[in-house]
Design a protein around this motif. Structure first.
Motif: not given
Length: 193
Positions: A25, A29, A31, A33-34, A37-38, A184, A188
């Motif tokens: 985990k 983070l 947005e 950085q996310r 992953g999205q 993530d 990151y």
């Protein structure tokens, strides 16, 4: 398909969550950085849609409404198939997109992920090993689809469905774990840019 082969496909414990390295985990983070992953999840959603399309194609082949040429053409149009054909490996027409996606991860993302410490190295190694299993099942599904198109019999339909369900279970499990384990981390650690 022999009962040993069928059992091997149905009993793939390799993707058992209990044998996977734990997800690390990452807190705080942004947005931005996310976002990688999205994006990964959107690509995976496309692969999930392709699995659904393949299931429908197998049903059509069993009903005798899809010829071998149509199977070749329709699997060739699937995004998950495109890159395998380009790279000229054994999977031929069926596996391109998955191979391209996995190749990018294997050669451009996993090495960077592995450099983030022992826990992330274990995740990268596991994901790369899972790619081998997915590829093998893709190859077997193409073979089963071609056999079904050549001769539509209940046994060949059963073989195609057995391999399809094994691939579906393995691929969907793999995609979900990959999203959780490295989604993530991509942003990151700056691996998804």
């Amino acid at each position: 398909m022999s009962s040993i082969y069928r059992r091997m496909l149905l009993n793939i414990a390799f993707l058992d969550d209990a044998t996977r390295p734990p997800v690390q985990k990452l807190e705080g983070l942004t947005e931005a950085q996310r976002a990688p992953g999205q994006h990964l999840r959107m690509i995976h959603d496309h692969l999930r849609d392709n699995m659904h399309t393949l299931g429908k194609l197998i049903e059509r082949a069993n009903a005798g409404t899809a010829t071998q040429a149509e199977i070749a053409a329709e699997t060739g149009d699937l995004a998950m198939v495109a890159n395998y054909r380009r790279f000229g490996n054994l999977c031929g027409q069926y596996c391109q997109f998955v191979h391209g996606h996995h190749s990018i991860e294997d050669y451009a993302i996993f090495p960077g992920l592995a450099q983030q410490g022992a826990a992330f190295k274990a995740i990268a190694d596991r994901l790369q090993a899972e790619h081998v299993v997915v590829h093998e099942l893709l190859v077997r599904l193409v073979d089963a689809l071609n056999a079904l198109a050549e001769e539509t019999t209940p046994a060949r339909f059963g073989d195609a469905m057995t391999v399809y369900h094994a691939l579906e279970r393995v691929l969907l499990s793999h995609l979900g774990y990959e999203e959780e384990a490295m989604g993530d981390a991509l942003g990151y650690f700056g691996l998804g840019s």
